[in-house]
Design a protein around this motif. Structure first.
Motif, PDB file in Angstrom:
ATOM      1  N   GLY A   8       0.811  -1.219   0.000  1.00  0.00           N
ATOM      2  CA  GLY A   8       0.000   0.000   0.000  1.00  0.00           C
ATOM      3  C   GLY A   8       0.841   1.263   0.000  1.00  0.00           C
ATOM      4  O   GLY A   8       0.442   2.289   0.527  1.00  0.00           O
ATOM      5  N   GLY A   9       2.025   1.217  -0.605  1.00  0.00           N
ATOM      6  CA  GLY A   9       2.882   2.411  -0.711  1.00  0.00           C
ATOM      7  C   GLY A   9       2.424   3.290  -1.861  1.00  0.00           C
ATOM      8  O   GLY A   9       1.273   3.226  -2.296  1.00  0.00           O
ATOM      9  N   LYS A  10       3.361   4.099  -2.371  1.00  0.00           N
ATOM     10  CA  LYS A  10       3.011   5.082  -3.405  1.00  0.00           C
ATOM     11  C   LYS A  10       2.422   4.408  -4.652  1.00  0.00           C
ATOM     12  O   LYS A  10       1.372   4.806  -5.148  1.00  0.00           O
ATOM     13  N   MET A  11       3.084   3.360  -5.144  1.00  0.00           N
ATOM     14  CA  MET A  11       2.593   2.699  -6.348  1.00  0.00           C
ATOM     15  C   MET A  11       1.324   1.901  -6.063  1.00  0.00           C
ATOM     16  O   MET A  11       0.401   1.890  -6.862  1.00  0.00           O
ATOM     17  N   CYS A  58      -7.953 -16.923   2.751  1.00  0.00           N
ATOM     18  CA  CYS A  58      -9.266 -16.445   3.200  1.00  0.00           C
ATOM     19  C   CYS A  58     -10.433 -17.045   2.420  1.00  0.00           C
ATOM     20  O   CYS A  58     -11.589 -16.759   2.712  1.00  0.00           O
ATOM     21  N   GLY A  59     -10.121 -17.825   1.415  1.00  0.00           N
ATOM     22  CA  GLY A  59     -11.200 -18.471   0.673  1.00  0.00           C
ATOM     23  C   GLY A  59     -11.628 -17.735  -0.580  1.00  0.00           C
ATOM     24  O   GLY A  59     -12.441 -18.234  -1.357  1.00  0.00           O
ATOM     25  N   THR A  60     -11.092 -16.517  -0.780  1.00  0.00           N
ATOM     26  CA  THR A  60     -11.439 -15.763  -1.996  1.00  0.00           C
ATOM     27  C   THR A  60     -10.687 -16.345  -3.195  1.00  0.00           C
ATOM     28  O   THR A  60      -9.499 -16.645  -3.095  1.00  0.00           O
ATOM     29  N   ALA A  61     -11.377 -16.475  -4.303  1.00  0.00           N
ATOM     30  CA  ALA A  61     -10.714 -16.940  -5.530  1.00  0.00           C
ATOM     31  C   ALA A  61     -10.171 -15.708  -6.254  1.00  0.00           C
ATOM     32  O   ALA A  61     -10.900 -15.016  -6.956  1.00  0.00           O
ATOM     33  N   TRP A  62      -8.897 -15.404  -6.039  1.00  0.00           N
ATOM     34  CA  TRP A  62      -8.313 -14.192  -6.616  1.00  0.00           C
ATOM     35  C   TRP A  62      -8.157 -14.355  -8.123  1.00  0.00           C
ATOM     36  O   TRP A  62      -7.567 -15.320  -8.596  1.00  0.00           O
ATOM     37  N   ARG A  63      -8.669 -13.382  -8.868  1.00  0.00           N
ATOM     38  CA  ARG A  63      -8.552 -13.430 -10.333  1.00  0.00           C
ATOM     39  C   ARG A  63      -7.260 -12.799 -10.809  1.00  0.00           C
ATOM     40  O   ARG A  63      -6.866 -12.944 -11.965  1.00  0.00           O
ATOM     41  N   GLY A  64      -6.614 -12.039  -9.937  1.00  0.00           N
ATOM     42  CA  GLY A  64      -5.349 -11.402 -10.298  1.00  0.00           C
ATOM     43  C   GLY A  64      -4.764 -10.704  -9.089  1.00  0.00           C
ATOM     44  O   GLY A  64      -5.477 -10.425  -8.114  1.00  0.00           O
ATOM     45  N   ALA A  65      -3.447 -10.448  -9.141  1.00  0.00           N
ATOM     46  CA  ALA A  65      -2.790  -9.749  -8.030  1.00  0.00           C
ATOM     47  C   ALA A  65      -1.804  -8.730  -8.584  1.00  0.00           C
ATOM     48  O   ALA A  65      -1.188  -8.955  -9.632  1.00  0.00           O
ATOM     49  N   VAL A  66      -1.686  -7.618  -7.870  1.00  0.00           N
ATOM     50  CA  VAL A  66      -0.744  -6.572  -8.253  1.00  0.00           C
ATOM     51  C   VAL A  66       0.351  -6.540  -7.192  1.00  0.00           C
ATOM     52  O   VAL A  66       0.054  -6.364  -6.009  1.00  0.00           O
ATOM     53  N   VAL A  67       1.601  -6.739  -7.611  1.00  0.00           N
ATOM     54  CA  VAL A  67       2.708  -6.770  -6.659  1.00  0.00           C
ATOM     55  C   VAL A  67       3.394  -5.404  -6.668  1.00  0.00           C
ATOM     56  O   VAL A  67       4.083  -5.045  -7.627  1.00  0.00           O
ATOM     57  N   ALA A  68       3.165  -4.626  -5.627  1.00  0.00           N
ATOM     58  CA  ALA A  68       3.720  -3.268  -5.555  1.00  0.00           C
ATOM     59  C   ALA A  68       4.493  -3.097  -4.248  1.00  0.00           C
ATOM     60  O   ALA A  68       4.359  -2.092  -3.554  1.00  0.00           O
ATOM     61  N   CYS A  88      -0.466 -12.221 -12.382  1.00  0.00           N
ATOM     62  CA  CYS A  88       0.193 -11.148 -11.625  1.00  0.00           C
ATOM     63  C   CYS A  88       0.544  -9.951 -12.495  1.00  0.00           C
ATOM     64  O   CYS A  88       0.951 -10.097 -13.644  1.00  0.00           O
ATOM     65  N   PHE A  89       0.438  -8.803 -11.877  1.00  0.00           N
ATOM     66  CA  PHE A  89       1.006  -7.566 -12.415  1.00  0.00           C
ATOM     67  C   PHE A  89       2.130  -7.214 -11.443  1.00  0.00           C
ATOM     68  O   PHE A  89       1.872  -6.977 -10.257  1.00  0.00           O
ATOM     69  N   ILE A  90       3.384  -7.223 -11.918  1.00  0.00           N
ATOM     70  CA  ILE A  90       4.518  -7.016 -11.008  1.00  0.00           C
ATOM     71  C   ILE A  90       5.228  -5.702 -11.358  1.00  0.00           C
ATOM     72  O   ILE A  90       5.600  -5.480 -12.509  1.00  0.00           O
ATOM     73  N   GLU A  91       5.387  -4.866 -10.341  1.00  0.00           N
ATOM     74  CA  GLU A  91       6.114  -3.606 -10.564  1.00  0.00           C
ATOM     75  C   GLU A  91       7.555  -3.896 -10.990  1.00  0.00           C
ATOM     76  O   GLU A  91       8.126  -4.924 -10.640  1.00  0.00           O
ATOM     77  N   LYS A  92       8.140  -2.980 -11.721  1.00  0.00           N
ATOM     78  CA  LYS A  92       9.524  -3.166 -12.173  1.00  0.00           C
ATOM     79  C   LYS A  92      10.485  -2.775 -11.051  1.00  0.00           C
ATOM     80  O   LYS A  92      10.119  -1.935 -10.226  1.00  0.00           O
ATOM     81  N   PRO A  93      11.710  -3.280 -10.990  1.00  0.00           N
ATOM     82  CA  PRO A  93      12.199  -4.416 -11.772  1.00  0.00           C
ATOM     83  C   PRO A  93      11.658  -5.727 -11.211  1.00  0.00           C
ATOM     84  O   PRO A  93      11.155  -5.750 -10.081  1.00  0.00           O
ATOM     85  N   LEU A  94      11.780  -6.815 -12.015  1.00  0.00           N
ATOM     86  CA  LEU A  94      11.202  -8.093 -11.603  1.00  0.00           C
ATOM     87  C   LEU A  94      11.822  -8.541 -10.271  1.00  0.00           C
ATOM     88  O   LEU A  94      11.117  -8.802  -9.301  1.00  0.00           O
TER      89      LEU A  94
END
Lengths: 342, 287
Positions: A8-11, A58-68, A88-94
């Motif tokens: 939950g930072g800037k990005m 938690c039992g939620t079926a996540w359809r996607g995740a953003v790694v920030a 996944c959507f992953i912030e740069k760099p990998l």
């Protein structure tokens, strides 16, 4: 139809705000160990989790995740997500280690899970147009090019911050490098050989502030790249290209693209005339801090939710994948090694 | 009508040009001196402009001080748009939290500051908006404030996060404590109108959004933005009316001027001739 934003930072804040309006209320959740972060997002009605294990369990079926999250945590988080087949959507760099990036690429390749890198500069319209141009025959083949990324991020010596420590992911090469190196790869193709590297220091003690690179792509196109984050004449970071095509010179920066014909041929002049016509920025469903930031997430959601979202006319393969993230991490390591040896 | 038909903006003073980084750099250099900014304000004032919508950028602090001291522009109406977030980030980088407090909070009303802070601490989260307004309005001391607008970078962020409670608190605090008109700058006019009218419950809010004949940054589409400008649910200030020079100025200004849903036109210019020409065009009756 739940999307999880990790960090939950800037990005993370920016991604969260965009996703939260592209989707319906309650469809985006946050995972962050910081209690303050969870308090603030919770006050906005956003579901929060204090750890990835809690979110995944938690039992939620996540359809996607953003790694920030900070780059040092990308590997562990992305590995967990990919093992569960969560796009996944992953912030740069990998990652900060190409071997670890290679493991993630291997994992992605085996599972076929969609991974998109947050290499946002690809979605800046003049650069997306330049990429399309370089891949077409409109102005003949590319001969060579000059690329610069300049800004005034570091203006004084600071030995404590991670930002000016190369080993902790700081320095101009680590910060600016992914953007410009990826853009060059995206536009002109894979890099065949690294001819020369010069690393310079202005304020930083444990990292580079200026980088000068000369390389050749698989196509034979030669590139000269400069990165400089101590340029005090800049209000904000700008990226500039000057590309010599066979029939024209094309200049592109964050805001505009312009061309000048080199040959007196009807085809070239018509193409140049068309390129010089004013262009509107890409339309987006929800604008927060630039079309590029919204567009990259529209592409991600469109892909993982299989729902039409993108309004802009962009190429289907514009977004960077995990293989691009790995290639960029390797290039950064090669540039750093060659530069330190010089 | 709460504002004059013509409002001068400040993008040019801050070195912002959406179509050219080179032009932006030249503007940034020229307006690094307060006198250069005051000169342009004077040209606009002489041309009949009375409303000025400027951010709370530190560069404008000596300009405002001079406006208050000199009383050169007695009928000037100031419409601050806030926050200029970079100044907090800069202080934070230079000297941490302590620098943020000493640089920006020193002149605040202690009572207001304490009241806002204690509310936040005791769980009234929307009171952060109250604090923000208190801090930001310090720069407007002595000026005749007609409206207070939230910058699009913060307003659209809150809209994205669905923080309607924050918007309601901003609206109330600006109306009650400063007796000014609250307004919202946005890059998503149709969505902003729906959120403010339907989710926050504000009748006819003041919105400031891009509106131009070229369709420059009118999201999600120029057609949708034109429709929400025209539907009568909000008061509308059109900005980016010249679309950063994508089309000839005369055509651009006339298009916006003659559109029924446009209450005010906001433009920024650094040249006297352009300011005078735009003012004359806006004031002229449609052919």
């Amino acid at each position: 139809m739940s999307i999880l934003v990790i960090g939950g930072g800037k990005m993370g804040l920016s991604h969260m705000a965009i996703l939260n309006r592209l989707l319906d209320a309650g469809e985006v959740s946050l995972c962050d160990p910081s209690r303050l972060s969870r308090y603030v997002f919770g006050k906005m009605g956003i579901r929060t989790y204090k750890s990835l294990d809690a979110a995944l369990g938690c039992g939620t079926a996540w359809r996607g995740a953003v790694v920030a999250t900070p780059t040092s945590s990308h590997f562990a988080i992305a590995k967990q997500l990919l093992e569960r087949g969560i796009p996944c959507f992953i912030e740069k760099p990998l990652t900060l280690d190409p071997d670890k990036s290679a493991q993630l690429a291997e994992l992605q390749s085996r599972s076929g899970t969609y991974v998109q890198m947050g290499l946002v500069s690809r979605f800046i319209q003049p650069f997306a147009r330049l990429r399309r141009l370089a891949r077409s025959d409109a102005l003949g083949p590319v001969q060579d090019y000059r690329a610069r990324m300049m800004g005034n991020v570091v203006t004084k010596t600071d030995t404590r911050s991670w930002r000016t420590n190369f080993r902790r992911g700081g320095g101009c090469l680590n910060e600016y490098g992914p953007h410009l190196l990826d853009l060059c790869r995206s536009i002109f193709g894979d890099v065949r050989s690294l001819e020369s590297v010069a690393l310079g220091k202005v304020h930083s003690v444990h990292a580079d502030d200026r980088v000068d690179i000369r390389w050749t792509h698989d196509s034979g196109v030669q590139g000269h790249l400069t990165l400089d984050w101590c340029d005090t004449s800049r209000r904000k970071s700008t990226t500039e290209f000057e590309v010599n095509f066979q029939q024209a010179v094309v200049k592109a920066n964050n805001a505009e693209l312009s061309a000048r014909a080199l040959v007196d041929q009807f085809g070239a002049e018509a193409a140049v005339h068309q390129l010089n016509a004013p262009m509107l920025p890409y339309p987006v469903n929800f604008y927060l801090r630039g079309e590029d930031y919204s567009l990259q997430l529209e592409v991600f959601l469109q892909r993982v939710l299989q729902r039409q979202l993108v309004l802009a006319d962009i190429d289907d393969d514009l977004a960077a994948g995990v293989a691009d993230g790995l290639a960029v991490d390797r290039l950064i390591q090669d540039v750093a090694t060659k530069g330190q040896a010089a | 009508m709460s504002f004059g038909r013509i409002i001068l903006g400040d993008n040019q003073f801050l070195g912002i040009n959406h179509s050219s980084p080179d032009k932006a750099l030249a503007l940034d250099d020229r307006f690094s001196r307060p006198d250069a900014i005051l000169e342009v304000i004077d040209w606009a004032y002489q041309a009949g402009v009375r409303d000025f919508m400027f951010t709370t950028h530190e560069r404008l602090k000596p300009v405002f001080e001079e406006v208050v001291r000199s009383r050169l522009f007695p009928d000037m109406q100031y419409i601050p748009c806030l926050p200029y977030a970079h100044k907090y980030a800069n202080s934070m980088t230079d000297g941490g939290i302590k620098a943020v407090v000493t640089d920006h909070l020193g002149g605040c009303s202690k009572r207001q500051l304490l009241s806002g802070a204690s509310r936040v601490v005791f769980g009234d989260f929307p009171a952060v908006m109250q604090l923000l307004v208190e801090i930001e309005m310090l720069m407007a001391r002595g000026l005749n404030v007609r409206g207070v607008f939230l910058q699009n970078v913060i307003f659209d962020l809150i809209v994205g996060l669905r923080g309607t409670g924050l918007l309601a608190r901003f609206h109330r605090h600006v109306s009650e404590r400063f007796r000014a008109v609250p307004g919202y700058i946005t890059m998503n006019h149709p969505l902003a109108q729906r959120v403010l009218c339907d989710e926050v419950g504000i009748a006819k809010p003041w919105l400031c959004a891009n509106f131009n004949v070229a369709g420059f940054r009118m999201n999600p589409s120029p057609v949708a933005v034109a429709a929400s400008f025209a539907n009568g649910r909000s008061h509308n200030i059109a900005m980016s009316i010249l679309a950063s020079g994508l089309l000839p100025p005369q055509e651009s200004v006339q298009h916006v001027r003659d559109f029924q849903g446009v209450d005010c036109l906001l433009f920024g210019s650094s040249r006297r001739a352009n300011i005078e020409a735009n003012v004359a065009l806006i004031n002229a009756q449609p052919a």
